[in-house]
Design an enzyme around this catalytic site. Structure first.
Site, PDB file in Angstrom:
ATOM      1  N   SER A   8       0.850  -1.196   0.000  1.00 38.65           N
ATOM      2  CA  SER A   8       0.000   0.000   0.000  1.00 38.65           C
ATOM      3  C   SER A   8       0.884   1.244   0.000  1.00 38.65           C
ATOM      4  CB  SER A   8      -0.880   0.003   1.248  1.00 38.65           C
ATOM      5  OG  SER A   8      -1.465   1.276   1.410  1.00 38.65           O
ATOM      6  N   HIS A  33      -1.461  -1.452  -4.286  1.00 47.31           N
ATOM      7  CA  HIS A  33      -2.661  -1.063  -3.528  1.00 47.31           C
ATOM      8  C   HIS A  33      -2.656   0.450  -3.322  1.00 47.31           C
ATOM      9  CE1 HIS A  33      -6.007  -2.044  -0.772  1.00 47.31           C
ATOM     10  NE2 HIS A  33      -5.514  -1.109   0.046  1.00 47.31           N
ATOM     11  N   ASP A  35      -4.704   3.456  -1.695  1.00 47.95           N
ATOM     12  CA  ASP A  35      -5.737   3.821  -0.728  1.00 47.95           C
ATOM     13  C   ASP A  35      -6.226   5.233  -1.005  1.00 47.95           C
ATOM     14  OD1 ASP A  35      -6.014   1.572   1.136  1.00 47.95           O
ATOM     15  OD2 ASP A  35      -3.891   1.926   1.554  1.00 47.95           O
ATOM     16  N   MET A  37      -8.729   8.110   0.074  1.00 48.32           N
ATOM     17  CA  MET A  37      -9.507   8.544   1.253  1.00 48.32           C
ATOM     18  C   MET A  37     -10.009   9.968   1.054  1.00 48.32           C
ATOM     19  SD  MET A  37      -7.110   7.123   4.304  1.00 48.32           S
ATOM     20  CE  MET A  37      -6.270   5.535   4.193  1.00 48.32           C
ATOM     21  N   HIS A  66      -8.483   1.009  -3.454  1.00 46.21           N
ATOM     22  CA  HIS A  66      -9.361   0.835  -2.300  1.00 46.21           C
ATOM     23  C   HIS A  66     -10.012   2.188  -2.044  1.00 46.21           C
ATOM     24  CE1 HIS A  66      -9.495  -0.180   2.317  1.00 46.21           C
ATOM     25  NE2 HIS A  66     -10.689   0.065   1.816  1.00 46.21           N
ATOM     26  N   MET A  68     -12.068   4.541  -0.173  1.00 48.52           N
ATOM     27  CA  MET A  68     -12.688   4.865   1.117  1.00 48.52           C
ATOM     28  C   MET A  68     -13.360   6.224   0.969  1.00 48.52           C
ATOM     29  SD  MET A  68      -9.568   3.369   3.390  1.00 48.52           S
ATOM     30  CE  MET A  68      -8.509   3.349   1.954  1.00 48.52           C
ATOM     31  N   MET A 136     -11.204  -5.852   6.169  1.00 48.37           N
ATOM     32  CA  MET A 136     -10.356  -4.890   6.886  1.00 48.37           C
ATOM     33  C   MET A 136     -10.048  -5.437   8.275  1.00 48.37           C
ATOM     34  SD  MET A 136      -9.651  -2.370   4.927  1.00 48.37           S
ATOM     35  CE  MET A 136      -8.707  -1.468   6.171  1.00 48.37           C
ATOM     36  N   GLY A 141      -8.164   4.252   7.553  1.00 53.31           N
ATOM     37  CA  GLY A 141      -7.803   5.658   7.698  1.00 53.31           C
ATOM     38  C   GLY A 141      -6.291   5.874   7.751  1.00 53.31           C
ATOM     39  N   GLY A 144       0.014   1.450   9.449  1.00 53.86           N
ATOM     40  CA  GLY A 144       0.840   1.282  10.647  1.00 53.86           C
ATOM     41  C   GLY A 144       0.068   0.958  11.917  1.00 53.86           C
ATOM     42  N   ASP A 174      -6.557  -6.647   4.741  1.00 54.01           N
ATOM     43  CA  ASP A 174      -5.906  -5.333   4.731  1.00 54.01           C
ATOM     44  C   ASP A 174      -5.915  -4.712   6.119  1.00 54.01           C
ATOM     45  OD1 ASP A 174      -4.988  -2.782   4.148  1.00 54.01           O
ATOM     46  OD2 ASP A 174      -6.694  -2.215   2.893  1.00 54.01           O
ATOM     47  N   GLY A 175      -4.705  -4.439   6.634  1.00 54.62           N
ATOM     48  CA  GLY A 175      -4.595  -3.695   7.878  1.00 54.62           C
ATOM     49  C   GLY A 175      -3.763  -4.413   8.925  1.00 54.62           C
ATOM     50  N   GLY A 196       1.278  -2.180   4.201  1.00 56.57           N
ATOM     51  CA  GLY A 196       1.799  -0.812   4.141  1.00 56.57           C
ATOM     52  C   GLY A 196       3.138  -0.742   4.849  1.00 56.57           C
TER      53      GLY A 196
HETATM   54  C1  DX5 Z   1      -5.996   1.542   5.947  1.00 54.80           C
HETATM   55  C2  DX5 Z   1      -5.633   1.152   4.530  1.00 54.80           C
HETATM   56  C3  DX5 Z   1      -4.617   0.073   4.476  1.00 54.80           C
HETATM   57  C4  DX5 Z   1      -3.334   0.436   5.152  1.00 54.80           C
HETATM   58  C5  DX5 Z   1      -2.379  -0.712   5.192  1.00 54.80           C
HETATM   59  O1  DX5 Z   1      -6.996   2.466   5.914  1.00 54.80           O
HETATM   60  O2  DX5 Z   1      -6.779   0.703   3.828  1.00 54.80           O
HETATM   61  O3  DX5 Z   1      -4.405  -0.324   3.122  1.00 54.80           O
HETATM   62  O4  DX5 Z   1      -2.710   1.503   4.559  1.00 54.80           O
HETATM   63  O5  DX5 Z   1      -1.238  -0.335   5.913  1.00 54.80           O
HETATM   64  P1  DX5 Z   1      -0.652  -1.268   7.074  1.00 54.80           P
HETATM   65  O6  DX5 Z   1      -0.299  -2.576   6.418  1.00 54.80           O
HETATM   66  O7  DX5 Z   1       0.533  -0.515   7.580  1.00 54.80           O
HETATM   67  O8  DX5 Z   1      -1.751  -1.441   8.094  1.00 54.80           O
HETATM   68 ZN    ZN Z   2      -6.389  -0.339   1.856  1.00 51.02          ZN
END
Ligand code: DX5
Ligand code: ZN
Length: 219
Positions: A8, A33, A35, A37, A66, A68, A136, A141, A144, A174-175, A196
């Protein structure tokens, strides 16, 4: 089937996204990936279609967007034109069935995402309209965060539900996926993981991606 790894890019250097995308491609990523937002559906702001479009020439790997967004239906065509290959949208959004069908009508892969607080039953009416599912394991959001084990428990239940409907689609998780918990993620039934911090905060992207795949051999 081997585990697919989708780094990500929000965990990478945001001022160097082209370089980061090329680096994870060279390091063996399966998907990129992205993200997206909007500051409404989640309390953070990230990249938009202009960045997706400008990143497109940097890799041949599929763009896994993705979304959001509070109103994803408004933007799916724009992201498709910008170069998205797959778009995942949240089951928590009212009227999401129409959005899933719109993504497929654009010739793209449609993914349905479920947040940690939402029951798998909410996905059921839509499972005929998806090409992949995304569970998820953090509240979306921010990268890490720490994986929520109860959210991972939904993966086997979702697999069972898909099987009962005769649907064989990949499940992405994811997450908070790390080299230390990826074995549990795979045992739960994930086909793909998003990563990520586990990739971008590692000293060597190739080693990090391989380390996520490695435990699978002994799973
Ligand atoms: C969270 C994202 C994830 C996130 C993954 O809102 O959808 O894709 O960035 O990052 P890590 O693997 O660090 O949780
Ligand atoms: Zn994501």
């Amino acid at each position: 089937m081997s585990l697919k790894v989708a780094p990500s890019v929000i965990a990478g250097d945001q001022a160097e996204l082209g370089r980061e995308v090329r680096a994870i491609d060279a390091a063996g990523a399966d998907l990129i990936h992205l993200d997206v937002m909007d500051g409404h559906f989640v309390p953070n702001l990230t990249l938009g279609p202009g960045i997706v479009k400008d990143l497109r020439p940097h890799t041949h790997l599929p763009f896994d967007c993705h979304l959001m967004l509070a109103d994803p239906g408004r933007y799916v065509e724009t992201f498709a034109r910008a170069g998205a290959d797959r778009m995942a949208v949240h089951v928590e959004i009212p009227g999401i069935g129409d959005v899933l069908r719109a993504i497929r009508a654009l010739g793209k892969m449609a993914g349905l995402v479920i947040n940690p607080g939402t029951p798998v039953a909410a996905m059921e009416p839509h499972l005929g309209d998806i090409d992949f599912a995304l569970v998820m394991t953090v509240h979306p959001g921010f990268y890490g965060q720490t994986l929520i084990p109860e959210a991972l428990d939904k993966v086997p239940l979702l697999r069972q539900t898909l099987r009962a409907l005769g649907r064989d689609v990949p499940i992405q998780v994811d997450g908070g996926v790390t080299v230390d918990n990826v074995i549990q993620v795979v045992r739960a039934g994930a086909d793909e993981v998003v990563a990520g911090a586990a990739v971008f905060k590692a000293p060597d992207y190739r080693v990090a991606i391989q380390a996520l795949r490695d435990p699978v051999a002994g799973a």
